[in-house]
Design an enzyme around this catalytic site. Sequence first.
Site, PDB file in Angstrom:
ATOM      1  N   THR A  41      50.617 -40.248   8.125  1.00 50.05           N
ATOM      2  CA  THR A  41      51.880 -40.858   7.711  1.00 50.05           C
ATOM      3  C   THR A  41      52.026 -42.277   8.265  1.00 50.05           C
ATOM      4  O   THR A  41      51.444 -42.602   9.304  1.00 50.05           O
ATOM      5  CB  THR A  41      53.045 -39.985   8.220  1.00 50.05           C
ATOM      6  OG1 THR A  41      54.262 -40.711   8.122  1.00 50.05           O
ATOM      7  CG2 THR A  41      52.872 -39.612   9.687  1.00 50.05           C
ATOM      8  N   ASP A  42      52.868 -43.074   7.613  1.00 53.33           N
ATOM      9  CA  ASP A  42      53.165 -44.416   8.141  1.00 53.33           C
ATOM     10  C   ASP A  42      54.052 -44.337   9.390  1.00 53.33           C
ATOM     11  O   ASP A  42      54.206 -45.328  10.113  1.00 53.33           O
ATOM     12  CB  ASP A  42      53.833 -45.296   7.073  1.00 53.33           C
ATOM     13  CG  ASP A  42      55.164 -44.746   6.552  1.00 53.33           C
ATOM     14  OD1 ASP A  42      55.551 -43.623   6.932  1.00 53.33           O
ATOM     15  OD2 ASP A  42      55.815 -45.459   5.757  1.00 53.33           O
ATOM     16  N   GLU A  43      54.635 -43.153   9.652  1.00 53.49           N
ATOM     17  CA  GLU A  43      55.582 -43.053  10.771  1.00 53.49           C
ATOM     18  C   GLU A  43      54.897 -43.236  12.128  1.00 53.49           C
ATOM     19  O   GLU A  43      55.558 -43.492  13.130  1.00 53.49           O
ATOM     20  CB  GLU A  43      56.349 -41.719  10.702  1.00 53.49           C
ATOM     21  CG  GLU A  43      57.048 -41.579   9.364  1.00 53.49           C
ATOM     22  CD  GLU A  43      58.063 -40.448   9.274  1.00 53.49           C
ATOM     23  OE1 GLU A  43      58.597 -40.027  10.304  1.00 53.49           O
ATOM     24  OE2 GLU A  43      58.323 -40.001   8.141  1.00 53.49           O
TER      25      GLU A  43
ATOM     26  N   TYR B  48      57.659 -35.606  15.619  1.00 51.16           N
ATOM     27  CA  TYR B  48      56.769 -35.501  14.450  1.00 51.16           C
ATOM     28  C   TYR B  48      55.746 -36.626  14.445  1.00 51.16           C
ATOM     29  O   TYR B  48      54.534 -36.387  14.372  1.00 51.16           O
ATOM     30  CB  TYR B  48      57.592 -35.529  13.152  1.00 51.16           C
ATOM     31  CG  TYR B  48      56.762 -35.788  11.909  1.00 51.16           C
ATOM     32  CD1 TYR B  48      55.774 -34.902  11.508  1.00 51.16           C
ATOM     33  CD2 TYR B  48      56.956 -36.956  11.139  1.00 51.16           C
ATOM     34  CE1 TYR B  48      55.000 -35.153  10.374  1.00 51.16           C
ATOM     35  CE2 TYR B  48      56.193 -37.204  10.010  1.00 51.16           C
ATOM     36  CZ  TYR B  48      55.212 -36.302   9.626  1.00 51.16           C
ATOM     37  OH  TYR B  48      54.442 -36.546   8.511  1.00 51.16           O
TER      38      TYR B  48
ATOM     39  N   LYS C  19      51.622 -36.592  14.853  1.00 44.70           N
ATOM     40  CA  LYS C  19      50.697 -37.111  13.837  1.00 44.70           C
ATOM     41  C   LYS C  19      49.833 -38.232  14.427  1.00 44.70           C
ATOM     42  O   LYS C  19      48.640 -38.321  14.137  1.00 44.70           O
ATOM     43  CB  LYS C  19      51.462 -37.621  12.610  1.00 44.70           C
ATOM     44  CG  LYS C  19      52.117 -36.549  11.762  1.00 44.70           C
ATOM     45  CD  LYS C  19      51.149 -35.567  11.115  1.00 44.70           C
ATOM     46  CE  LYS C  19      50.295 -36.164  10.026  1.00 44.70           C
ATOM     47  NZ  LYS C  19      49.502 -35.114   9.313  1.00 44.70           N
TER      48      LYS C  19
HETATM   49  P1  NAD Z   1      54.839 -29.719   3.641  1.00 49.03           P
HETATM   50  O1  NAD Z   1      55.640 -29.373   4.850  1.00 49.03           O
HETATM   51  O2  NAD Z   1      55.462 -29.651   2.300  1.00 49.03           O
HETATM   52  O3  NAD Z   1      53.535 -28.804   3.595  1.00 49.03           O
HETATM   53  C1  NAD Z   1      52.780 -28.480   4.725  1.00 49.03           C
HETATM   54  C2  NAD Z   1      51.872 -27.300   4.385  1.00 49.03           C
HETATM   55  O4  NAD Z   1      51.104 -26.994   5.554  1.00 49.03           O
HETATM   56  C3  NAD Z   1      52.643 -26.035   3.998  1.00 49.03           C
HETATM   57  O5  NAD Z   1      52.066 -25.449   2.866  1.00 49.03           O
HETATM   58  C4  NAD Z   1      52.495 -25.148   5.221  1.00 49.03           C
HETATM   59  O6  NAD Z   1      52.499 -23.757   4.900  1.00 49.03           O
HETATM   60  C5  NAD Z   1      51.149 -25.592   5.758  1.00 49.03           C
HETATM   61  N1  NAD Z   1      51.012 -25.341   7.199  1.00 49.03           N
HETATM   62  C6  NAD Z   1      51.902 -25.665   8.183  1.00 49.03           C
HETATM   63  N2  NAD Z   1      51.428 -25.259   9.376  1.00 49.03           N
HETATM   64  C7  NAD Z   1      50.219 -24.685   9.149  1.00 49.03           C
HETATM   65  C8  NAD Z   1      49.237 -24.080   9.984  1.00 49.03           C
HETATM   66  N3  NAD Z   1      49.420 -23.987  11.308  1.00 49.03           N
HETATM   67  N4  NAD Z   1      48.097 -23.625   9.419  1.00 49.03           N
HETATM   68  C9  NAD Z   1      47.903 -23.715   8.072  1.00 49.03           C
HETATM   69  N5  NAD Z   1      48.805 -24.254   7.234  1.00 49.03           N
HETATM   70  C10 NAD Z   1      49.951 -24.728   7.755  1.00 49.03           C
HETATM   71  O7  NAD Z   1      54.252 -31.163   3.958  1.00 49.03           O
HETATM   72  P2  NAD Z   1      53.921 -32.370   2.972  1.00 49.03           P
HETATM   73  O8  NAD Z   1      55.136 -33.207   2.819  1.00 49.03           O
HETATM   74  O9  NAD Z   1      53.232 -31.853   1.782  1.00 49.03           O
HETATM   75  O10 NAD Z   1      52.889 -33.194   3.868  1.00 49.03           O
HETATM   76  C11 NAD Z   1      51.498 -32.925   3.812  1.00 49.03           C
HETATM   77  C12 NAD Z   1      50.768 -33.868   4.756  1.00 49.03           C
HETATM   78  O11 NAD Z   1      51.008 -35.213   4.363  1.00 49.03           O
HETATM   79  C13 NAD Z   1      51.214 -33.766   6.210  1.00 49.03           C
HETATM   80  O12 NAD Z   1      50.067 -33.894   7.024  1.00 49.03           O
HETATM   81  C14 NAD Z   1      52.164 -34.934   6.395  1.00 49.03           C
HETATM   82  O13 NAD Z   1      52.154 -35.379   7.722  1.00 49.03           O
HETATM   83  C15 NAD Z   1      51.538 -35.949   5.453  1.00 49.03           C
HETATM   84  N6  NAD Z   1      52.479 -36.948   4.888  1.00 49.03           N
HETATM   85  C16 NAD Z   1      53.648 -36.528   4.289  1.00 49.03           C
HETATM   86  C17 NAD Z   1      54.484 -37.492   3.714  1.00 49.03           C
HETATM   87  C18 NAD Z   1      55.762 -37.089   3.002  1.00 49.03           C
HETATM   88  O14 NAD Z   1      56.537 -37.960   2.595  1.00 49.03           O
HETATM   89  N7  NAD Z   1      56.034 -35.804   2.786  1.00 49.03           N
HETATM   90  C19 NAD Z   1      54.149 -38.846   3.768  1.00 49.03           C
HETATM   91  C20 NAD Z   1      52.947 -39.216   4.387  1.00 49.03           C
HETATM   92  C21 NAD Z   1      52.119 -38.251   4.935  1.00 49.03           C
HETATM   93  P1  TYD Z   2      63.423 -37.427   5.351  1.00 47.52           P
HETATM   94  O1  TYD Z   2      63.348 -37.040   3.913  1.00 47.52           O
HETATM   95  O2  TYD Z   2      63.695 -36.364   6.370  1.00 47.52           O
HETATM   96  O3  TYD Z   2      62.076 -38.210   5.684  1.00 47.52           O
HETATM   97  P2  TYD Z   2      61.656 -39.095   7.008  1.00 47.52           P
HETATM   98  O4  TYD Z   2      62.616 -38.820   8.086  1.00 47.52           O
HETATM   99  O5  TYD Z   2      60.291 -38.560   7.302  1.00 47.52           O
HETATM  100  O6  TYD Z   2      61.651 -40.509   6.540  1.00 47.52           O
HETATM  101  O7  TYD Z   2      64.554 -38.530   5.513  1.00 47.52           O
HETATM  102  C1  TYD Z   2      64.497 -39.743   4.795  1.00 47.52           C
HETATM  103  C2  TYD Z   2      65.640 -40.603   5.257  1.00 47.52           C
HETATM  104  O8  TYD Z   2      66.878 -39.990   4.859  1.00 47.52           O
HETATM  105  C3  TYD Z   2      65.726 -40.740   6.761  1.00 47.52           C
HETATM  106  O9  TYD Z   2      66.131 -42.077   7.080  1.00 47.52           O
HETATM  107  C4  TYD Z   2      66.789 -39.753   7.180  1.00 47.52           C
HETATM  108  C5  TYD Z   2      67.727 -39.737   5.993  1.00 47.52           C
HETATM  109  N1  TYD Z   2      68.423 -38.460   5.719  1.00 47.52           N
HETATM  110  C6  TYD Z   2      69.808 -38.444   5.524  1.00 47.52           C
HETATM  111  O10 TYD Z   2      70.490 -39.471   5.595  1.00 47.52           O
HETATM  112  N2  TYD Z   2      70.415 -37.246   5.249  1.00 47.52           N
HETATM  113  C7  TYD Z   2      69.716 -36.084   5.168  1.00 47.52           C
HETATM  114  O11 TYD Z   2      70.321 -35.001   4.933  1.00 47.52           O
HETATM  115  C8  TYD Z   2      68.289 -36.123   5.347  1.00 47.52           C
HETATM  116  C9  TYD Z   2      67.456 -34.861   5.270  1.00 47.52           C
HETATM  117  C10 TYD Z   2      67.677 -37.335   5.616  1.00 47.52           C
END
Ligand code: NAD
Ligand code: TYD
Length: 354
Positions: free
Chosen positions: A135-137, A160, A164
């Site tokens: 992630t960019d975070e 988080y 990461k």
């Molecule tokens: P998500 O929470 O929707 O999915 C995570 C998946 O991992 C789920 O299916 C869960 O069952 C599985 N999982 C969790 N713990 C596990 C374990 N111990 N063993 C096996 N499986 C396990 O997450 P996402 O949003 O799809 O993110 C996927 C990846 O991309 C993550 O690594 C996250 O850090 C990265 N990422 C997410 C975003 C975003 O905006 N969602 C952006 C950049 C990077």
């Molecule tokens: P989120 O979807 O949790 O992603 P991330 O924290 O990884 O960026 O949140 C996106 C943005 O929205 C973040 O600045 C927090 C804000 N947010 C709210 O204002 N209200 C909410 O109920 C949630 C879940 C997030």
Amino acid sequence: MSDFAKKIMITGGAGFIGSHVVRRFAENYPQYFIVNVDALTYAGNLENLRDVEHFSNYRFEKADIVDEKGITALFEKFRFDAVIHLAAESHVDRSILNPLAFVRTNVLGTASLLNIALKFWKASFASKLFYHVSTDEVYGSLGQTGFFTEQTPYDPRSPYSASKASSDHFVMAYHHTYGLPVVLSNCSNNYGSNHFPEKLIPLMINNIIHQKPLPVYGKGENVRDWLWVDDHAAAIDIIFHRGKIGEKYNIGGFNEWKNIDIVHLLCSIMDRKLDREPGTSAKLIQYVVDRPGHDMRYAIDPTKLNEELGWKPSLQFEEGLEKTVDWYLNNEDWVKHVTSGDYQKYYNLLYGKR
Ligand code: NAD
Ligand code: TYD
């Protein structure tokens, strides 16, 4: 199975981004055998992959990435050529409530996977790849200006992002110390179908449908850089096939939005789609207590990925948001199932007898 050109373990394939990656690889590469390894936590849902589950080049294995024995057994069984690692605890708010769950899966789980891959591959690294999705975070929080590049020092600020960042460091350490062939990408916030409804965009859509309050943290001025989930999957595809070993790539679409502006945009799109008076849904907005340590702004510079590998996003945000809203309006049962735990019944029905 020896007929397949590559056997790929995709971890976290039942989650939001993982399911899009699994679908893309299973559909586009019939010559690859895809094993989706997922523990099916609250965020994992096999319903996301109903359309793929009968493909002959796809298989699901329920396993926890921290379980060394279980993952080793899968490596023994399938003799993987590559891992695309997405499994993670992924929600900042949950990490604030329970940081150790994030250390367990994101740090320990990743280190254990790296260790197992090294054990199986060290005799010959030829044609092997460990792709870590991040992630960019990890870069921390920006002020009003500037972008995260691949050179930006890591400065994670939530449990988080710290977990990461730690996993990213382990991936690079395994490359530098043992020569493990790795590639890593850091992506901005994703949105699209199958997004678990505790993250900003699906939460707001779901609450607007049910006319529940829309909780905006602080003043709603925090900025995120949003990318259509299929564009992330496309970037992963390109980096998997053409990324340079040992390198990292930033993924993002120069698409910055303040949270409050997204919420207003969703309100107006949904008033129109639900035949409500303009302004109806915006009345549901409630400013609530801010997230502790809330990062102010994320913004990715994806120039390297664009110039070296030719990737660019395919969709404008407004169009993507419309499509996302349509998906949630047409899939209310999906939301009901993931929030009620009914998908566990689906899992038992499908796999209980195997
Ligand atoms: P998500 O929470 O929707 O999915 C995570 C998946 O991992 C789920 O299916 C869960 O069952 C599985 N999982 C969790 N713990 C596990 C374990 N111990 N063993 C096996 N499986 C396990 O997450 P996402 O949003 O799809 O993110 C996927 C990846 O991309 C993550 O690594 C996250 O850090 C990265 N990422 C997410 C975003 C975003 O905006 N969602 C952006 C950049 C990077
Ligand atoms: P989120 O979807 O949790 O992603 P991330 O924290 O990884 O960026 O949140 C996106 C943005 O929205 C973040 O600045 C927090 C804000 N947010 C709210 O204002 N209200 C909410 O109920 C949630 C879940 C997030």
